[in-house]
Design a protein around this motif. Sequence first.
Motif, PDB file in Angstrom:
ATOM      1  N   ASP A  88       0.821  -1.215   0.000  1.00  0.00           N
ATOM      2  CA  ASP A  88       0.000   0.000   0.000  1.00  0.00           C
ATOM      3  C   ASP A  88       0.855   1.265   0.000  1.00  0.00           C
ATOM      4  O   ASP A  88       0.365   2.360   0.284  1.00  0.00           O
ATOM      5  CB  ASP A  88      -0.948   0.010   1.203  1.00  0.00           C
ATOM      6  CG  ASP A  88      -0.183  -0.083   2.529  1.00  0.00           C
ATOM      7  OD1 ASP A  88       1.066  -0.199   2.496  1.00  0.00           O
ATOM      8  OD2 ASP A  88      -0.843  -0.033   3.588  1.00  0.00           O
ATOM      9  N   ARG A  89       2.143   1.131  -0.324  1.00  0.00           N
ATOM     10  CA  ARG A  89       3.019   2.314  -0.382  1.00  0.00           C
ATOM     11  C   ARG A  89       2.781   3.107  -1.666  1.00  0.00           C
ATOM     12  O   ARG A  89       2.495   2.548  -2.714  1.00  0.00           O
ATOM     13  CB  ARG A  89       4.486   1.903  -0.307  1.00  0.00           C
ATOM     14  CG  ARG A  89       4.884   1.179   0.967  1.00  0.00           C
ATOM     15  CD  ARG A  89       6.398   0.959   0.995  1.00  0.00           C
ATOM     16  NE  ARG A  89       6.790   0.179   2.168  1.00  0.00           N
ATOM     17  CZ  ARG A  89       6.995  -1.132   2.164  1.00  0.00           C
ATOM     18  NH1 ARG A  89       6.870  -1.808   1.022  1.00  0.00           N
ATOM     19  NH2 ARG A  89       7.332  -1.757   3.258  1.00  0.00           N
ATOM     20  N   ASP A  90       2.950   4.416  -1.591  1.00  0.00           N
ATOM     21  CA  ASP A  90       2.901   5.272  -2.770  1.00  0.00           C
ATOM     22  C   ASP A  90       4.233   5.180  -3.507  1.00  0.00           C
ATOM     23  O   ASP A  90       5.304   5.098  -2.874  1.00  0.00           O
ATOM     24  CB  ASP A  90       2.654   6.731  -2.377  1.00  0.00           C
ATOM     25  CG  ASP A  90       1.232   6.969  -1.910  1.00  0.00           C
ATOM     26  OD1 ASP A  90       0.319   6.320  -2.448  1.00  0.00           O
ATOM     27  OD2 ASP A  90       1.041   7.798  -0.994  1.00  0.00           O
TER      28      ASP A  90
ATOM     29  N   SER B   9       5.807   9.866   6.632  1.00  0.00           N
ATOM     30  CA  SER B   9       5.911   9.230   5.315  1.00  0.00           C
ATOM     31  C   SER B   9       6.844   8.021   5.324  1.00  0.00           C
ATOM     32  O   SER B   9       6.853   7.235   4.370  1.00  0.00           O
ATOM     33  CB  SER B   9       6.407  10.242   4.282  1.00  0.00           C
ATOM     34  OG  SER B   9       7.755  10.611   4.560  1.00  0.00           O
TER      35      SER B   9
ATOM     36  N   LYS C  59       5.995   4.495   4.035  1.00  0.00           N
ATOM     37  CA  LYS C  59       4.754   4.610   3.272  1.00  0.00           C
ATOM     38  C   LYS C  59       4.975   5.061   1.829  1.00  0.00           C
ATOM     39  O   LYS C  59       4.013   5.205   1.075  1.00  0.00           O
ATOM     40  CB  LYS C  59       3.807   5.586   3.961  1.00  0.00           C
ATOM     41  CG  LYS C  59       3.352   5.104   5.336  1.00  0.00           C
ATOM     42  CD  LYS C  59       2.395   6.085   5.972  1.00  0.00           C
ATOM     43  CE  LYS C  59       1.928   5.574   7.345  1.00  0.00           C
ATOM     44  NZ  LYS C  59       1.002   6.540   7.996  1.00  0.00           N
ATOM     45  N   VAL C  60       6.215   5.303   1.447  1.00  0.00           N
ATOM     46  CA  VAL C  60       6.502   5.766   0.096  1.00  0.00           C
ATOM     47  C   VAL C  60       7.795   5.136  -0.390  1.00  0.00           C
ATOM     48  O   VAL C  60       8.727   4.914   0.397  1.00  0.00           O
ATOM     49  CB  VAL C  60       6.578   7.313   0.040  1.00  0.00           C
ATOM     50  CG1 VAL C  60       7.726   7.843   0.880  1.00  0.00           C
ATOM     51  CG2 VAL C  60       6.713   7.811  -1.389  1.00  0.00           C
TER      52      VAL C  60
ATOM     53  N   ARG D 251       2.403   7.444  -8.135  1.00  0.00           N
ATOM     54  CA  ARG D 251       1.607   8.586  -7.653  1.00  0.00           C
ATOM     55  C   ARG D 251       2.260   9.909  -8.050  1.00  0.00           C
ATOM     56  O   ARG D 251       1.584  10.925  -8.228  1.00  0.00           O
ATOM     57  CB  ARG D 251       1.480   8.484  -6.122  1.00  0.00           C
ATOM     58  CG  ARG D 251       0.596   9.526  -5.490  1.00  0.00           C
ATOM     59  CD  ARG D 251      -0.866   9.298  -5.785  1.00  0.00           C
ATOM     60  NE  ARG D 251      -1.708  10.292  -5.124  1.00  0.00           N
ATOM     61  CZ  ARG D 251      -2.153  10.171  -3.883  1.00  0.00           C
ATOM     62  NH1 ARG D 251      -1.836   9.097  -3.160  1.00  0.00           N
ATOM     63  NH2 ARG D 251      -2.919  11.104  -3.366  1.00  0.00           N
TER      64      ARG D 251
ATOM     65  N   ASP E 189      -7.908   8.521 -11.969  1.00  0.00           N
ATOM     66  CA  ASP E 189      -7.075   8.669 -10.764  1.00  0.00           C
ATOM     67  C   ASP E 189      -5.627   8.943 -11.161  1.00  0.00           C
ATOM     68  O   ASP E 189      -4.742   8.124 -10.921  1.00  0.00           O
ATOM     69  CB  ASP E 189      -7.170   7.396  -9.908  1.00  0.00           C
ATOM     70  CG  ASP E 189      -6.477   7.560  -8.558  1.00  0.00           C
ATOM     71  OD1 ASP E 189      -6.242   8.713  -8.142  1.00  0.00           O
ATOM     72  OD2 ASP E 189      -6.158   6.522  -7.940  1.00  0.00           O
TER      73      ASP E 189
ATOM     74  N   GLY F 218      -1.734  10.508 -11.475  1.00  0.00           N
ATOM     75  CA  GLY F 218      -0.677  10.972 -10.600  1.00  0.00           C
ATOM     76  C   GLY F 218      -0.326  12.421 -10.899  1.00  0.00           C
ATOM     77  O   GLY F 218      -0.925  13.073 -11.754  1.00  0.00           O
TER      78      GLY F 218
ATOM     79  N   LEU G 233       1.959  14.305  -3.127  1.00  0.00           N
ATOM     80  CA  LEU G 233       1.438  13.111  -2.462  1.00  0.00           C
ATOM     81  C   LEU G 233       0.137  13.384  -1.709  1.00  0.00           C
ATOM     82  O   LEU G 233      -0.666  12.468  -1.509  1.00  0.00           O
ATOM     83  CB  LEU G 233       2.488  12.554  -1.502  1.00  0.00           C
ATOM     84  CG  LEU G 233       3.695  11.872  -2.159  1.00  0.00           C
ATOM     85  CD1 LEU G 233       4.754  11.553  -1.116  1.00  0.00           C
ATOM     86  CD2 LEU G 233       3.261  10.604  -2.893  1.00  0.00           C
ATOM     87  N   SER G 234      -0.073  14.636  -1.304  1.00  0.00           N
ATOM     88  CA  SER G 234      -1.287  14.969  -0.540  1.00  0.00           C
ATOM     89  C   SER G 234      -2.351  15.659  -1.393  1.00  0.00           C
ATOM     90  O   SER G 234      -3.398  16.048  -0.871  1.00  0.00           O
ATOM     91  CB  SER G 234      -0.924  15.880   0.642  1.00  0.00           C
ATOM     92  OG  SER G 234      -0.360  17.105   0.167  1.00  0.00           O
TER      93      SER G 234
END
Length: 474
Positions: free
Chosen positions: A258-260, A291, A294-295, A357, A383, A385, A421-422
Amino acid sequence: MSRLVVISNRVPLPDKSGTAPAGGLAVALQSALEERGGVWMGWSGKSIPSREKPGLNIQEHGKITYALVDLSRKDVDEYYAGFANRVLWPLCHYRLDLTEYARKDMAGYFRVNRLFAHHLAPLIKPDDVIWVHDYHLIPLASELRQMGLKNRIGFFLHIPWPPADVLFTLPVHETIMRGLASYDVIGFQTAHDVENFAGCLKREGIGRELGDGLFEAYGHVFRADVFPISIDTGAFAQAAQNSQRNAMVQRMHKSLGDRDLIIGVDRLDYSKGITNRIEAFEHFITNNPASQGKVTFLQITPKSRSEVPEYEDMQRTVAELAGRVNGAISAVDWVPIRYVNRSIGRNVLAGLYRMARVGLVTPLRDGMNLVAKEYVAAQRSEDPGVLILSRFAGAARELDGALLVNPYDIEAVSNAIARALSMPLEARRERWNQMMPHLLEHDVSRWCTSFLDALAEHGETGKPRQPAGSDQAA
């Protein structure tokens, strides 16, 4: 319809089925050659002993004649690795600190261009249209003019053109300008490049601007204009859509969890800002503790010009920097940077773009940068990036939905990563919808057609072409 003759440093030969190698430029030029019939000439990539006479290997594929020239080891060292890539390349990318001018390399550069001209001239028919590509072959038109050829000859520069103060540091800058003035149409990537070129003409009274893109220099009237190169947008978007079935893409997706994903794709070159980018990513991770884990940043960097010492040094520098950052901030179950030092196939690459992303395209200086356009084309409309793009890339003049950054400002690039990313879905869609229609309309086929149309128009309406003289410094 006139035959088309294309000359480039290297020639992408079709495979056994006659299919052009993947890549928008090769596909577009092969399509134009198939339509009109013609010749594609360039270096074979082979080096032969200096005592042997360079030969010409002719191959016929459909309506296209491929003419491949062998070069001696001395020719490769002086023309390619020397003057082209240790003088013109850094100079055009504003890196005067990396230019290493040597008279023997300069002589080799002009010698090889003369060799190309002597091999090419017997293949030319009176109404052929000649299209020369890139900085390796600037003097080619001048050589052909001296041999009496009066054909329409166009030139396209794929890299930036520097301002006068940079160009004039080159001892043979006037010879280079005289070579360019021998063409009928000169194509640049951006309006800034045309402005720089015009400034070089005016500064020393070399030439003058006539208006409507026309210039006069050394007794010759020619056009210099903007023809931004692009990609085969529709085909690349389709490749990205189909990539979800690719096994390597599926493995990458699974390994991410589930990492970006943030992706950077560059040939190994000091102009691409790869070390600055890694430092910006490190700054982002360090200053955004939430982060961590997560990335993932995937940097794909195929080796390039290994025979040039600066590139060997850079390969080591980038690998060491990626290793240092991973060593400093990795966790047992998370490696922040995945650094791949080899080429990735086009279809896999399209799939990696699609799942990313953020596309991080931050060259210090670039003529266009097609990676930026590929990233946008690969995105899912529902969706998409976010593209982070250097303001010093030619693509920044077209992709108005990107987050533009100064690649020298590490903190600003770090902040752009956080913002990308946000970014909410609607904002991402809005930005992508600003760019994708433009890329679909202005694809590589349109680029090819617009240049050839300009060359045909100049031949019909321009003032009579006069052979431009040649400085004998070569």
